[in-house]
Enzyme design. Structure first.
Site, PDB file in Angstrom:
ATOM      1  N   GLU A 224      44.864 120.030  29.246  1.00  0.00           N
ATOM      2  CA  GLU A 224      45.004 121.159  29.983  1.00  0.00           C
ATOM      3  C   GLU A 224      45.283 120.565  31.646  1.00  0.00           C
ATOM      4  OE1 GLU A 224      46.466 123.449  28.520  1.00  0.00           O
ATOM      5  OE2 GLU A 224      45.499 123.133  26.579  1.00  0.00           O
TER       6      GLU A 224
ATOM      7  N   TYR B 171      42.028 123.902  33.520  1.00  0.00           N
ATOM      8  CA  TYR B 171      43.634 124.099  33.535  1.00  0.00           C
ATOM      9  C   TYR B 171      43.542 124.247  34.903  1.00  0.00           C
ATOM     10  CZ  TYR B 171      44.738 125.985  28.990  1.00  0.00           C
ATOM     11  OH  TYR B 171      45.296 126.532  28.185  1.00  0.00           O
TER      12      TYR B 171
ATOM     13  N   ASP C 289      36.549 127.423  21.927  1.00  0.00           N
ATOM     14  CA  ASP C 289      37.459 128.248  22.387  1.00  0.00           C
ATOM     15  C   ASP C 289      37.049 128.818  23.915  1.00  0.00           C
ATOM     16  OD1 ASP C 289      39.564 128.931  21.487  1.00  0.00           O
ATOM     17  OD2 ASP C 289      39.248 130.847  20.358  1.00  0.00           O
TER      18      ASP C 289
ATOM     19  N   GLU D  97      51.736 123.817  21.681  1.00  0.00           N
ATOM     20  CA  GLU D  97      52.698 123.304  22.163  1.00  0.00           C
ATOM     21  C   GLU D  97      53.042 121.866  20.509  1.00  0.00           C
ATOM     22  OE1 GLU D  97      49.579 123.435  23.311  1.00  0.00           O
ATOM     23  OE2 GLU D  97      48.503 121.403  23.579  1.00  0.00           O
TER      24      GLU D  97
ATOM     25  N   GLU E 221      54.259 123.839  27.978  1.00  0.00           N
ATOM     26  CA  GLU E 221      54.181 123.629  26.442  1.00  0.00           C
ATOM     27  C   GLU E 221      54.960 122.135  26.390  1.00  0.00           C
ATOM     28  OE1 GLU E 221      52.268 125.120  25.188  1.00  0.00           O
ATOM     29  OE2 GLU E 221      51.802 126.799  26.629  1.00  0.00           O
TER      30      GLU E 221
ATOM     31  N   HIS F  61      53.652 118.995  27.166  1.00  0.00           N
ATOM     32  CA  HIS F  61      51.683 118.700  26.742  1.00  0.00           C
ATOM     33  C   HIS F  61      52.488 117.655  25.501  1.00  0.00           C
ATOM     34  CE1 HIS F  61      48.587 120.811  26.621  1.00  0.00           C
ATOM     35  NE2 HIS F  61      48.767 122.131  27.177  1.00  0.00           N
TER      36      HIS F  61
END
Ligand code: BES
Ligand code: ZN
Length: 653
Positions: free
Chosen positions: A360, A423, A415, A313, A338, A341
């Site tokens: 997310e 999500y 990560d 994004e 995206e 965002h």
């Protein structure tokens, strides 16, 4: 792995002790046993309580032949602590050549002054494999409210956020390509800065590169600018570091609307403009639902197929994998995502990576609203069900402590936060609130939330406070604080979740059952199905199928030759599971041409379950690895090539 974890803990605590919280340190037990401190970014060395970067000026020489950025960056810092005499920045793999401080030279008593840069002493702390090294700069005592420092530096060819492609790795095959993928903590591998999402800065940049190549950034871009190798950019809105983005290549532009367009290599730009023709109406829908679009233009950059994520994004210019160009707009919810965002993530940002669900989960919720408005409720409901199935599968593999929205990432690679949990569970949480309070009230709440926190970075706890005042207390007796805390801190899917269903999947379930029972021929199957129905069909087949069944399905529906990257991936997983050899040449080609982690990591994982699959995976990986982005390599090395693995955890997405 143990070595890395210990190292990281030391690094984190050392940082907290030495530079930030002298008093706090002595009493602090080991990170793992102590309560988490909301809002404290365990993944940055920056002393943000003392200084905050407010503006960044970059001058970058992008050398595609040598895979190096030769940079000069000037940081404008606001001083929060009048006693502070050190600035601590994040770097990873950077060579720092010089650090200087802006000073005003007063020339004689008549007080003509001029700006001069004075070199300052600096040192780099011991590097941590994930966090990189702290760059510690000494400043003389001063009460100035604003400081400016300038850093001259070089990147390494293996920089974590950069992918350098040779001409042969591009579609045009004549010119090289560079792109960045900085979220979550990659920006420090190409710019020395405070690499934490709680610091926001505006930026300007001058990029020098080869004539004939075009540079684009997450900033104001001018598509009419001549490809003369010199570009300048302005990002007037304050953004977190992970949203600073750059790409350089043989890039062309095509308009899709008054404030939308696509950038891509020449051979892709036409197909991309067709596929993404609805972008303008997506922006309009977003504005109607969530408030003004505050970033000027919304453009899309289509990257080469090695791009490691579906989309990123980057403000004003989303970076998108070419694997969403299916020819029938069936995968464009990645664009809706995206774009969404632009409100959740870029306007209101997670303060730390523990809070990533605020980015997310909100975005998947907003994405579904945009998808429903532009492509209909049915498409949205199918995607919601597929998302729920992905969540359930993922929960089966995650430890309870990683099934929570507000995840504890101390001592771990951030990560790891990007599982399906932030999500899909994040979306389910918002869906739960929407169903309890009703769409009208919840929409008004969202709109107010984006206005209230616009251009701010916030924690889960700040969200909770706003939620309490503006929804829970305003309409009492509907949702309790405990319910909210269960959603955020308990593992699994809460019992009060409102789970999606889709009537469009009923005929698919019936057809699947009939085909498996032998009462429906494969060539009669799914003649009018859309992509999501095929995905649902394939993803819910039994694990073991007969060779005859696979051949019948493949011959009738041409699955091995599918040009839809998602359908193809679902099919290839089935092919691997059943050792269906006719698909293996296509599988090899797929793994060698696509670098998107979400698509290829599950294929390698499936291959690694058997000895013959392992041999195949290792052979193909050896050929494909040089073409993957460092993030994809970091995800695959531990699984496929442990010798090359740098003792790092495996990212989940
Ligand atoms: N912000 C992410 C990209 C990302 C993912 C960066 C993981 C760093 C680590 C982006 O918005 C995203 O979520 N992309 C998804 C696609 C989306 C439709 C769910 C992806 O890449 O799969
Ligand atoms: Zn996202």
């Amino acid at each position: 792995m143990l070595r890395f974890r210990t190292g990281l803990r030391h690094a984190t605590l050392a940082l907290a002790c030495v530079t930030l919280r002298a008093g706090w340190c002595a009493a602090a037990p080991a990170a793992a046993d102590s309560p988490i401190e909301p809002g404290f970014d365990y993944h940055s060395y920056a002393n943000v309580d003392q200084f905050r970067v407010t503006h960044i000026e970059m001058d970058l020489q992008v050398d595609l032949d040598n895979k190096v950025i030769d940079g000069v960056v000037a940081l404008e810092l606001k001083r929060l602590d009048p006693r502070a005499t050190q600035v601590v920045l994040d770097t990873k793999g950077l060579t720092i050549n010089d650090v200087s401080q802006k000073a005003t030279d007063v020339l004689g008593a008549t007080a003509k002054s001029q700006t001069v840069w004075v070199s300052r002493p600096f040192h780099m702390d011991k590097p941590d494999p994930i966090l990189g090294s702290a760059l510690v700069i000494d400043l003389p005592p001063s009460h100035k409210a604003v400081e400016s420092i300038k850093i001259e530096y070089l990147t390494v060819p293996t920089a974590a956020a950069l992918q350098w492609l040779t001409p042969k790795q591009t579609a045009g095959r004549h010119k090289g390509f560079l792109y960045t993928q900085s979220e979550p903590i990659g920006a420090r591998s190409w710019i020395p800065l405070q690499d934490t999402p709680q610091v926001r800065a505006t930026y300007t940049a001058t990029i020098h590169t080869d004539r004939g190549l075009r540079a684009v950034m997450s900033a104001e871009n001018d598509p009419k600018h001549k490809a003369n190798g010199e570009y300048s950019f302005v990002m007037p809105q304050p953004i977190p570091s992970y949203l600073i983005a750059l790409a350089v290549g043989d890039i062309e532009f095509k308009e899709t609307g008054p404030r939308t367009g696509v950038y891509a290599e020449k051979s892709m730009v036409g197909a991309a403009a067709k596929e993404f023709a609805d972008t303008e109406s997506m922006v309009a829908t977003g504005e109607k639902l969530f408030g003004p679009y505050r970033w000027g233009r919304y453009d899309i950059l289509v990257l080469p197929p090695s791009f490691p994520v579906g989309g990123m994004e980057n403000p004003r210019l989303s970076f998108i994998t070419p694997t969403v160009i299916a020819g029938d707009k069936s995968l464009v919810s990645v664009i809706a995502h995206e774009l969404a965002h632009s409100w959740s993530g870029n306007l209101v940002t997670n303060a730390t990576w523990r809070d990533v669900w605020l980015n997310e989960g909100f975005t998947v919720f907003l994405e579904s609203r945009i998808t429903a408005a532009v492509y209909g409720e049915q498409r949205e409901s199918m995607e919601a069900v597929l998302g729920l199935q992905a969540l359930r599968e993922n929960l089966g593999k995650l430890e309870p402590k990683d099934q929570v929205l507000a995840i504890d990432l101390r001592d771990r690679d951030p990560d790891l936060a990007f599982s399906e949990v932030p999500y899909q569970k994040g979306r389910l949480f918002l869906r739960f609130l929407e169903s309890k309070f009703g769409r009208e009230r919840f929409d008004a709440f969202l709109h107010a939330y984006f206005d209230h926190f616009a251009f701010k970075s916030i924690t889960t706890e700040q969200f909770n406070e706003f939620l309490q005042t503006n929804l829970l207390d305003r309409f009492p007796g509907i949702v309790t604080r405990d319910q909210v805390l269960t959603w955020e801190h308990a593992p699994g899917i809460p019992a009060d979740a409102v789970l999606p269903t889709s009537s469009a999947f009923e005929p698919v379930d019936q057809a699947r059952a009939a085909w498996l029972a032998g009462t429906l021929a494969a060539k009669k199957l799914g003649l009018d199905w859309v992509t999501q129905q095929w995905l649902y069909f394939l993803n819910n087949l039994p694990a073991a199928l007969q060779p005859k069944q696979l051949a019948e399905l493949d011959d009738a529906r041409g699955l091995t030759r599918s040009q839809n990257a998602e359908i193809e991936q679902s099919w290839l997983k089935i092919a691997i599971r059943n050792n269906y050899q006719p698909s293996y040449p296509r599988l090899e080609e797929y793994l060698k041409s696509i670098g998107r982690r979400k698509l290829i990591v599950p294929l390698y994982a499936e291959l690694m379950k058997t000895p013959s699959g392992t041999a195949f995976a290792k052979r193909v990986y050896a050929k494909a690895r040089p073409g993957y982005h460092p993030d994809t390599v970091a995800a695959l090395d531990p699984m496929v090539d442990p010798d090359a693995a740098d003792a790092a955890d495996t990212p989940l997405r």
